[in-house]
Design a protein around this motif. Structure first.
Motif, PDB file in Angstrom:
ATOM      1  N   LEU A 126       3.884  -0.293   9.655  1.00 10.56           N
ATOM      2  CA  LEU A 126       4.278  -0.054   8.273  1.00 10.56           C
ATOM      3  C   LEU A 126       3.630  -1.150   7.439  1.00 10.56           C
ATOM      4  CD1 LEU A 126       8.061   0.786   8.656  1.00 10.56           C
ATOM      5  CD2 LEU A 126       6.376   2.234   7.490  1.00 10.56           C
ATOM      6  N   VAL A 127       2.934  -0.767   6.371  1.00 13.62           N
ATOM      7  CA  VAL A 127       2.180  -1.744   5.587  1.00 13.62           C
ATOM      8  C   VAL A 127       2.672  -1.732   4.144  1.00 13.62           C
ATOM      9  CG1 VAL A 127      -0.115  -2.523   4.857  1.00 13.62           C
ATOM     10  CG2 VAL A 127       0.172  -1.361   7.059  1.00 13.62           C
ATOM     11  N   THR A 128       2.837  -2.916   3.573  1.00 11.09           N
ATOM     12  CA  THR A 128       3.167  -3.066   2.165  1.00 11.09           C
ATOM     13  C   THR A 128       2.409  -4.269   1.630  1.00 11.09           C
ATOM     14  OG1 THR A 128       4.968  -3.161   0.533  1.00 11.09           O
ATOM     15  CG2 THR A 128       5.195  -4.552   2.501  1.00 11.09           C
ATOM     16  N   GLY A 129       2.354  -4.409   0.322  1.00  9.54           N
ATOM     17  CA  GLY A 129       1.647  -5.533  -0.282  1.00  9.54           C
ATOM     18  C   GLY A 129       1.021  -5.143  -1.598  1.00  9.54           C
ATOM     19  N   SER A 130       0.106  -5.974  -2.070  1.00 10.03           N
ATOM     20  CA  SER A 130      -0.610  -5.748  -3.320  1.00 10.03           C
ATOM     21  C   SER A 130      -1.627  -6.874  -3.456  1.00 10.03           C
ATOM     22  CB  SER A 130       0.355  -5.682  -4.510  1.00 10.03           C
ATOM     23  OG  SER A 130      -0.276  -5.163  -5.663  1.00 10.03           O
ATOM     24  N   HIS A 131      -1.697  -7.510  -4.618  1.00 12.42           N
ATOM     25  CA  HIS A 131      -2.717  -8.539  -4.849  1.00 12.42           C
ATOM     26  C   HIS A 131      -2.148  -9.647  -5.719  1.00 12.42           C
ATOM     27  CE1 HIS A 131      -3.512  -7.393  -9.127  1.00 12.42           C
ATOM     28  NE2 HIS A 131      -3.024  -6.237  -8.690  1.00 12.42           N
ATOM     29  N   THR A 132      -2.769 -10.833  -5.666  1.00  7.79           N
ATOM     30  CA  THR A 132      -2.322 -11.956  -6.486  1.00  7.79           C
ATOM     31  C   THR A 132      -3.403 -12.471  -7.423  1.00  7.79           C
ATOM     32  OG1 THR A 132      -2.842 -13.494  -4.680  1.00  7.79           O
ATOM     33  CG2 THR A 132      -0.547 -12.726  -4.860  1.00  7.79           C
ATOM     34  N   ASP A 133      -4.587 -11.832  -7.453  1.00  2.00           N
ATOM     35  CA  ASP A 133      -5.557 -12.197  -8.483  1.00  2.00           C
ATOM     36  C   ASP A 133      -5.129 -11.569  -9.807  1.00  2.00           C
ATOM     37  OD1 ASP A 133      -6.246  -9.608  -7.329  1.00  2.00           O
ATOM     38  OD2 ASP A 133      -8.057  -9.668  -8.550  1.00  2.00           O
ATOM     39  N   VAL A 145      -2.121   2.439  11.007  1.00  2.00           N
ATOM     40  CA  VAL A 145      -1.167   2.429   9.892  1.00  2.00           C
ATOM     41  C   VAL A 145      -0.242   3.640   9.975  1.00  2.00           C
ATOM     42  CG1 VAL A 145      -0.904   2.306   7.388  1.00  2.00           C
ATOM     43  CG2 VAL A 145      -2.920   1.283   8.467  1.00  2.00           C
ATOM     44  N   HIS A 146       1.061   3.388   9.983  1.00  2.00           N
ATOM     45  CA  HIS A 146       2.053   4.467   9.983  1.00  2.00           C
ATOM     46  C   HIS A 146       2.268   4.991   8.568  1.00  2.00           C
ATOM     47  CE1 HIS A 146       5.504   6.800  11.215  1.00  2.00           C
ATOM     48  NE2 HIS A 146       6.306   6.156  10.384  1.00  2.00           N
ATOM     49  N   ALA A 147       2.395   4.092   7.604  1.00  2.00           N
ATOM     50  CA  ALA A 147       2.552   4.454   6.193  1.00  2.00           C
ATOM     51  C   ALA A 147       2.295   3.212   5.357  1.00  2.00           C
ATOM     52  CB  ALA A 147       3.944   5.007   5.906  1.00  2.00           C
ATOM     53  N   TYR A 148       1.923   3.430   4.089  1.00  2.00           N
ATOM     54  CA  TYR A 148       1.719   2.321   3.154  1.00  2.00           C
ATOM     55  C   TYR A 148       2.578   2.561   1.921  1.00  2.00           C
ATOM     56  CZ  TYR A 148      -0.394  -0.944  -0.119  1.00  2.00           C
ATOM     57  OH  TYR A 148      -0.590  -1.960  -1.030  1.00  2.00           O
ATOM     58  N   VAL A 149       3.353   1.534   1.527  1.00  2.00           N
ATOM     59  CA  VAL A 149       4.195   1.611   0.324  1.00  2.00           C
ATOM     60  C   VAL A 149       3.971   0.345  -0.493  1.00  2.00           C
ATOM     61  CG1 VAL A 149       6.497   1.969  -0.610  1.00  2.00           C
ATOM     62  CG2 VAL A 149       5.935   2.853   1.663  1.00  2.00           C
ATOM     63  N   GLU A 150       3.685   0.512  -1.770  1.00  2.00           N
ATOM     64  CA  GLU A 150       3.415  -0.626  -2.653  1.00  2.00           C
ATOM     65  C   GLU A 150       4.402  -0.641  -3.821  1.00  2.00           C
ATOM     66  OE1 GLU A 150      -0.277  -2.342  -5.422  1.00  2.00           O
ATOM     67  OE2 GLU A 150      -0.694  -1.103  -3.654  1.00  2.00           O
ATOM     68  N   LEU A 151       5.026  -1.785  -4.027  1.00  2.00           N
ATOM     69  CA  LEU A 151       5.880  -2.000  -5.192  1.00  2.00           C
ATOM     70  C   LEU A 151       5.042  -2.641  -6.285  1.00  2.00           C
ATOM     71  CD1 LEU A 151       8.730  -2.064  -6.526  1.00  2.00           C
ATOM     72  CD2 LEU A 151       8.995  -4.347  -5.517  1.00  2.00           C
ATOM     73  N   HIS A 152       5.202  -2.169  -7.525  1.00  2.00           N
ATOM     74  CA  HIS A 152       4.369  -2.663  -8.620  1.00  2.00           C
ATOM     75  C   HIS A 152       5.123  -2.527  -9.936  1.00  2.00           C
ATOM     76  CE1 HIS A 152       0.603  -3.448 -10.815  1.00  2.00           C
ATOM     77  NE2 HIS A 152       0.045  -3.710  -9.639  1.00  2.00           N
ATOM     78  N   ILE A 153       4.771  -3.348 -10.892  1.00  2.00           N
ATOM     79  CA  ILE A 153       5.291  -3.134 -12.239  1.00  2.00           C
ATOM     80  C   ILE A 153       4.624  -1.886 -12.818  1.00  2.00           C
ATOM     81  CG2 ILE A 153       5.817  -5.567 -12.621  1.00  2.00           C
ATOM     82  CD1 ILE A 153       3.247  -5.723 -14.351  1.00  2.00           C
ATOM     83  N   HIS A 196      -6.758   3.277  -2.188  1.00  2.00           N
ATOM     84  CA  HIS A 196      -7.662   3.208  -1.043  1.00  2.00           C
ATOM     85  C   HIS A 196      -6.906   3.340   0.280  1.00  2.00           C
ATOM     86  CE1 HIS A 196     -11.071   2.316  -3.566  1.00  2.00           C
ATOM     87  NE2 HIS A 196     -10.341   1.403  -4.199  1.00  2.00           N
ATOM     88  N   LEU A 197      -5.708   2.745   0.351  1.00  2.00           N
ATOM     89  CA  LEU A 197      -4.933   2.847   1.593  1.00  2.00           C
ATOM     90  C   LEU A 197      -4.551   4.284   1.905  1.00  2.00           C
ATOM     91  CD1 LEU A 197      -4.071   0.489   3.520  1.00  2.00           C
ATOM     92  CD2 LEU A 197      -4.981  -0.218   1.311  1.00  2.00           C
ATOM     93  N   ALA A 198      -4.545   5.148   0.894  1.00  2.00           N
ATOM     94  CA  ALA A 198      -4.227   6.561   1.124  1.00  2.00           C
ATOM     95  C   ALA A 198      -5.223   7.231   2.052  1.00  2.00           C
ATOM     96  CB  ALA A 198      -4.183   7.302  -0.218  1.00  2.00           C
ATOM     97  N   ARG A 199      -6.393   6.617   2.278  1.00  2.00           N
ATOM     98  CA  ARG A 199      -7.367   7.168   3.215  1.00  2.00           C
ATOM     99  C   ARG A 199      -6.907   7.023   4.662  1.00  2.00           C
ATOM    100  NH1 ARG A 199     -12.413   7.396   0.496  1.00  2.00           N
ATOM    101  NH2 ARG A 199     -12.328   6.363  -1.541  1.00  2.00           N
ATOM    102  N   LEU A 200      -5.994   6.075   4.893  1.00  2.00           N
ATOM    103  CA  LEU A 200      -5.600   5.751   6.258  1.00  2.00           C
ATOM    104  C   LEU A 200      -4.274   6.358   6.679  1.00  2.00           C
ATOM    105  CD1 LEU A 200      -6.512   1.938   6.382  1.00  2.00           C
ATOM    106  CD2 LEU A 200      -7.894   3.882   7.147  1.00  2.00           C
ATOM    107  N   ALA A 201      -3.338   6.485   5.722  1.00  2.00           N
ATOM    108  CA  ALA A 201      -1.980   6.883   6.089  1.00  2.00           C
ATOM    109  C   ALA A 201      -1.262   7.439   4.871  1.00  2.00           C
ATOM    110  CB  ALA A 201      -1.210   5.671   6.633  1.00  2.00           C
ATOM    111  N   PRO A 202      -0.138   8.146   5.072  1.00  2.00           N
ATOM    112  CA  PRO A 202       0.668   8.577   3.927  1.00  2.00           C
ATOM    113  C   PRO A 202       1.015   7.374   3.050  1.00  2.00           C
ATOM    114  CG  PRO A 202       1.416   9.647   5.926  1.00  2.00           C
ATOM    115  CD  PRO A 202       0.420   8.624   6.354  1.00  2.00           C
ATOM    116  N   MET A 203       0.815   7.507   1.751  1.00  2.00           N
ATOM    117  CA  MET A 203       0.942   6.400   0.804  1.00  2.00           C
ATOM    118  C   MET A 203       1.933   6.736  -0.299  1.00  2.00           C
ATOM    119  SD  MET A 203      -0.103   5.670  -2.576  1.00  2.00           S
ATOM    120  CE  MET A 203      -1.547   6.682  -2.904  1.00  2.00           C
ATOM    121  N   GLY A 204       2.698   5.737  -0.711  1.00  2.00           N
ATOM    122  CA  GLY A 204       3.593   5.890  -1.843  1.00  2.00           C
ATOM    123  C   GLY A 204       3.667   4.610  -2.648  1.00  2.00           C
TER     124      GLY A 204
END
Length: 428
Positions: free
Chosen positions: A82-89, A190-198, A369-377
């Motif tokens: 299970l993958v989550t994250g984002s960026h800090t730049d 990757v089983h799934a990718y979920v990203e929290l964002h403003i 981009h992660l949607a290429r690898l696994a179900p993404m939300g």
């Protein structure tokens, strides 16, 4: 072990301290928060991110693409994570929350899982992706492009305004371009990718809604238009004998705006930057450059608008005796989020007593981009006054807390699910 998501409450004080600490890494010579990719503040901040991951119980490494990847082992030990994250730049003179919320949220969720003895079946991976924001090289999402196999060798030949190659900037940052090209993950990783964002827009705040369930991420087309005219004396060259590159570029600005104003819902066009030379009031401009961007969740409009802008700009410039070259810097199709992941996010919000609504994303994200690898939300939390990419960007810590809680609950539910791999986005 705790199995009830309601009991995985985030530690608000700890999150607030981390937001404040990360905000200290910025270019203090300009207003706002500038932590652009390859800059010294960005370099320093990444050491801090790795320490936070380690403190949370993750095992952090910096991969060959420059992504900071922290892993919390699951019961199965290996296999798809299970993958989550984002960026800090950040963009130049940006804010303190864009992308940062997703990285610090992932760290907090991992730490709360460890503190409560909550062990997922799958490994949990938290990623701080390298260089998500658009930069002077005309390529965004560098790290997530690398892990999804869409970073290409020709990207490294792009140059910024100072004539520096992206490949040289990457090397100066301690990375090897050739190794970056071999960093792609497998879909089986990757089983799934979920990203929290403003949200970066006003819909959630205006409607008094706690959480946004993202339905699609807008496609993005970025254009660089180069105008070549003829210089001459500003006082002695008649108006009908001029081939002014800057005037053609200015007309193009209005064309971009007009096409954007005719867009359907969630379609926009933005003239972002214009440059000219020789830059003297006494000399007719012979060279000008215009950067423009189009975004929409409607792929057909996006393609049609790009063609319309280029055709009209070229025709107008030729009428003035000015030549135009067009460089397509980015061509990213709209990406839908996976419906099963949307459903889990909505159910998680319901179970926690939080209001939610379905929303599109006009901004680009690593998630596309992660949607290429696994179900993404994606999960959105409100932005005050809809402001983003500016010093006034703000999201209340209570709203972030709710988003982090929904993220934790969503990951716990997805951990128990068998997901349809047809939900993966191919190509693009």
């Amino acid at each position: 072990m705790i199995s009830d998501p309601e009991l995985i409450t985030p530690n608000v004080e700890r999150m607030s301290e981390r937001f404040a600490a990360l905000a200290e890494f910025h270019d203090s010579t300009v207003p706002g928060w500038s932590r652009e990719v390859f800059s010294e503040p960005y370099r320093a901040s990444r050491d801090w991110v790795r320490r936070q991951m380690a403190d949370a119980g993750l095992d952090p490494v910096t991969d060959a693409a420059g992504n900071i990847v922290g892993r919390l082992p699951g019961r199965r030990g290996g296999g798809p994570a299970l993958v989550t994250g984002s960026h800090t730049d950040t963009v130049s003179q940006g804010g303190r929350f864009d992308g940062i919320v997703g990285v610090l949220a992932g760290i907090e969720v991992a730490q709360r899982f460890r503190e409560t003895g909550t062990r997922l079946e799958h490994d949990l991976t938290v990623v701080d992706f390298l260089g998500e924001e658009a930069n002077d090289f005309g390529i965004s999402c560098i790290g997530s492009r690398a892990v999804t196999g869409v970073l290409r060798a020709e990207h490294f030949d792009r140059v910024d305004g100072a004539g520096t190659r992206l490949g040289d900037a990457v090397t100066g940052f301690g990375l090897d371009p050739q190794r970056m090209l071999r960093q792609a993950w497998r879909p089986a990783d990757v089983h799934a990718y979920v990203e929290l964002h403003i949200e970066q827009g006003p819909l959630l705040e205006r409607s008094g809604t706690s959480v946004g369930v993202v339905t699609a991420i807008a496609g993005i087309d970025r254009l660089l238009l180069r105008f070549a005219g003829q210089s001459g004396h500003a006082g002695t060259t008649a108006m009908d004998e001029r081939h002014d590159a800057l005037v053609s570029a200015a007309a193009a600005v209005l064309t971009v705006e007009r096409v954007g104003c005719g867009a359907p819902v969630h379609g926009v066009a933005t003239p972002g930057c214009i440059e000219s030379s020789p830059g003297s009031m006494g000399v007719i401009t012979d060279q000008a450059r215009l950067w423009a961007e189009l975004r929409s969740v409607d792929g057909s409009w996006l393609r049609g608008a790009r063609k319309q802008i280029v055709d009209e700009v070229v025709a107008e410039a030729r009428r003035r005796g000015v030549q135009v070259d067009v460089d397509h810097l980015t061509d990213q199709d709209p990406v839908p989020t996976a419906e099963p992941v949307q459903d889990v996010i909505g159910r998680s919000a319901d179970a926690l007593g939080l209001s939610w609504r379905a929303v599109p994303s006009g901004a680009g994200h690593d998630a596309a981009h992660l949607a290429r690898l696994a179900p993404m939300g994606m999960i959105f939390v409100p932005s005050v006054n809809g402001r983003s990419h500016c010093p006034e960007e703000f999201t209340a810590i209570t709203d972030i807390e709710q988003g982090v809680h929904v993220l934790a609950s969503t990951l716990m539910s997805l951990d128990r699910m068998s997901l349809d791999r047809h939900a993966v986005v191919r190509g693009g």
